[in-house]
Structure formats: C-alpha cells, structure tokens
Design an enzyme around this catalytic site. Sequence first.
Site, short mmCIF file in Angstrom:
data_model
loop_
_atom_site.label_atom_id
_atom_site.label_comp_id
_atom_site.label_asym_id
_atom_site.label_seq_id
_atom_site.Cartn_x
_atom_site.Cartn_y
_atom_site.Cartn_z
CG ASP A 51 -1.99 1.07 1.11
OD1 ASP A 51 -2.13 1.66 0.07
OD2 ASP A 51 -2.63 1.44 2.30
CG ASP B 30 -4.04 4.17 -2.15
OD1 ASP B 30 -3.55 3.35 -2.14
OD2 ASP B 30 -5.13 4.65 -1.66
#
Length: 433
Positions: free
Chosen positions: A77, A277
């Site tokens: 992430d 992201d």
Amino acid sequence: MQLSVGFLLALLATASARRVVPMTIHRQIAPEGLPVRRRGTLRPTLQEDLGNNMTVGAYFAEVEVGSPPQKMTLHIDTGSTDVWLLSKSADLCTLTVLQSLYGKCKDTFDRSASSSYETLSLNSFEIQYMDGTGASGDYFTDHVNVGGLNVSEVQMGLAKKATSSWGMLGIGYNTNSVAKEIYPSIVDQMYNQGLIGIKAYSLYLNDLEATTGTILFGGIDTEKFTGTLKSIPILRDEDYGTITHFNVSLTSLSTTSDVSGTSENFVPSSSVPVILDSGTTYTYLPRQVTAPLFARLNAVDKSLSASNPIVFVDCALLDTDPNLYIEYQFAGPDGPKIKVSIADIIFNDIQSYVDSGALLTPSLPFPKSRTCSLGILTSESGDVHLLGDTFLRSAYVVYDLSNDQVALAQSYMNATRSNVVEIARNASGRWVA
Ligand SMILES: *[C@@H]1O[C@H](CO)[C@@H](O)[C@H](O)[C@H]1NC(C)=O
Ligand SMILES: *[C@@H]1O[C@H](CO)[C@@H](O)[C@H](O)[C@H]1NC(C)=O
Ligand SMILES: *[C@@H]1O[C@H](CO)[C@@H](O)[C@H](O)[C@H]1NC(C)=O
Ligand SMILES: *[C@@H]1O[C@H](CO)[C@@H](O)[C@H](O)[C@H]1NC(C)=O
Ligand SMILES: *[C@@H]1O[C@H](CO)[C@@H](O)[C@H](O)[C@H]1NC(C)=O
C-alpha cells in the site's frame, strides 16, 4: 526505454555492490466472501455476496518477520505507512463469527515464537482505512526479511482486533503513519541501514492478466517501461503543511481512438490533485472529469449507490473500439503521459448478477446482456481522488521520498527481460528524470 538527460544511474557490475532490494509481488483475488477494497469511499462496500466476483485483485508481497522468520503475505500500500500483522490470537483469526463477515485470516504472526520481538507500546496501534476496514493492537519492533535482505528494528503494528483478513505493507511517507509520533518507516529503515542508497522504489504491477509484478527498493528496471521516465513534484497536504501522500497534479485526461478520434481534455481549467495509491483497486475522479468521460464511453454512473457502487458500461466497446485509450497527463503539457487501454478497465464481472436480478440495474443505453463494469468511478464530493490499480497497472512509477518526486513512464506489460539499475545520487543528493 531510454532515460532522459540528467537521470543519474549507477550501473554497477556486481550484485553485491548493488544496493537494490527486489521483491516479486502477486496479484490475488480476495478470499471468498470478502468485499472489495474500495478505499475511495467511506460508504458501505459492496454487498458481500457480490464481493467475491467483483474483485479484480489486490497486490501482495511476501516478507518474513522475526527470528526464526515467519512468512507473512502483506498487501502493498503506497497510500498508507504502517506495516502491521495479524496476531495469531487476533479476534478475527480465532472467531468464526467474525470470519463469516470479514474472511479468514491469511497469515498470522506468533509473537511468542520470535526471540527478537520487542513490545514498544501496548494498545497504541489503531488504523482505519477508507473502505471501513481497520485493525488495532500493539506497536512492536522486529526484523523483517524483504527480498532476501534483513531489515532490522522495523516498527510494526500487531493487530489484536481486525476487520481485514490480511496484514499491510504500508510504504508511504512516514508523516502519514497513524502513530502519535513519527517513527522511521520500513523504507526509512532500509535506507538508514544502507540496504538502499535512496529512499525510493519502483512499482511494476504488470498486466491485468499477469499474476506477478515487482517492487524494487532503491532501483529501477529499465526493461519494464517504454519511452522516458519523467519526474514531477509531489504536492503538499494543505491540512498538515507537509507531504503526506503521493499527491500529484493531473492536468489532462482525454480519450484517443482510431475509430472515434481524440477527445478534448476533460480536466477543468486548473488541475485535479490525485493520489497514487496501490492499495486501492479502482480509480476515483471528480464528477467534472467523470461526467464527460462517461458520456464519451456511453457509461451509466452509479458510483454513489450505497449498496453497489458501479459504473455500467457496454462490454461491446471492447470489440467495436478496441484501440480506445484513456490518456492521463500530469504536471502540465510537458509532463508524463500514461495511456490506459479500455481493455484494462472494462470488466466482465457483473453479468451473472444482472441476469439473476441480484443487482438492481439502472436503465441502460445498451442491451442488458452486455453489461460490464468500469474501473473508474466518481469520487464523492469532498473526498480525495485516487489513482488506484486500474491506472497504476499501465504505469511504471518511481516513488522517490528522498526528493519528494514521482517519476512515471508507460509500463511495458508482460516484459520478459530485466535490467535493474540502482538509483544513485550526485553530490547534491539529487536525481532528476
Ligand atoms: C537480522 O539482523 C539482526 C541484527 O541487526 C540479527 O540479530 C538477526 O539475527 C538477523 N536476522 C536474520 C534472519 O538474519
Ligand atoms: C499480457 O499477457 C496476457 C496473458 O498472456 C495477455 O492476455 C495480455 O493481452 C498481454 N498484454 C499485453 C499488453 O500484451
Ligand atoms: C493534494 O494537493 C492539493 C493541491 O495542492 C492539496 O490541496 C491537498 O491538501 C493535497 N492532499 C493531500 C492528501 O496531500
Ligand atoms: C463467481 O466466480 C466463480 C469463479 O470465479 C464462478 O464459479 C461463479 O459462478 C461466480 N458467481 C457468480 C454469481 O457469477
Ligand atoms: C545534481 O543534479 C542536479 C540535477 O541534474 C543538478 O542541478 C545539480 O547541479 C547537481 N549537483 C551536483 C553537485 O552535481
């Protein structure tokens, strides 16, 4: 695959001298019953019975934690910073009633089995993601083996409570950690311990059909992109006065096609800040951009539906306009351009739900028997805008936390060759693409 002028590389002959940490990453479909990670929204996620088949996967890396090492598969992430593991005794990993809601635990960590485990602070770790999942527990330190290299003293969360069935490898800015005080992230520690020469990594997610990609800490693989890597500045977070996310300026978005020609730029006069992201499956853009884009694609926008946020699109587009691309450009007319093929963002994953009536389908401008979903949705007003995996698969991205810049080039999908070079710096500490 050329590197533009000023891009400083050290082509070092021996692997041992090369401070690059490579790691293979895997795309996995979420375990059964799990809702899709849709970080762009705070609204409820997809109904669970849909969750399974709606998923186009998330990216995971394998690391080893502790002494002796315990294997952990963690979700990569770039949008968050804490690394955390599911404790063997976490509520989710021990209670079947919770597992029926959130899925079974993937890998769990047994703290008592690691001689190098050290508790930092009890009950001080608590994280909540935008899709509503979260975890809480203790902060601790231990060694982490990444791509065969031992990173020592990595601060991590040990989840005693969780609503996510896997742990997380947060590799964002340390200013974005959920801890009360900033601590060195795993990327900071790799740099502090001399494993990499710069706080930077490249992420290659690869084709939608491919099951593996790579993340290279401290390096670039010049065979995994085409054209030139161009760098752009990262934007500051206005609320904090500092950089917290990989927030960049999207200045143009248009469509190109050999059937229907090129469209106008859909980005309003100024620009739109978007966050790169990897932890988000889809892409979320403001209505000013998606309204004309969806009109162009003849798509029906139900992004803001509480139960099933979906953008409906005609599957036949894949045949009638196969060379239709969405072109993103960043940081102005000279900035990097990334083309995303519609073949990579139109998913044939909801037809059975439409047929069975399980999905309330709006009236569509195409036959119901050709219902696909689109990997771009409208973000809720006030929400941040996210470029998730449906953008990132098409881009080779270097995330450079040392110089607060991001470099982008068109991804060379299914690349079979590899040429890894260390990202080096000149005397003033800069590398520029
Ligand atoms: C990692 O490094 C630490 C020292 O920093 C050492 O104590 C530990 O045994 C090493 N772990 C492995 C698996 O090599
Ligand atoms: C990559 O390989 C997959 C599987 O063979 C294929 O379906 C896909 O079209 C390829 N992508 C590109 C861009 O060539
Ligand atoms: C992203 O950049 C915009 C424009 O500079 C800024 O207003 C916003 O606060 C930034 N958001 C984050 C999360 O960094
Ligand atoms: C969901 O996907 C699985 C396999 O991917 C398939 O067997 C099943 O029929 C699908 N369910 C629905 C409702 O489409
Ligand atoms: C380092 O590289 C930057 C960008 O190319 C350049 O502006 C700077 O002058 C260089 N510094 C040194 C000491 O070479």
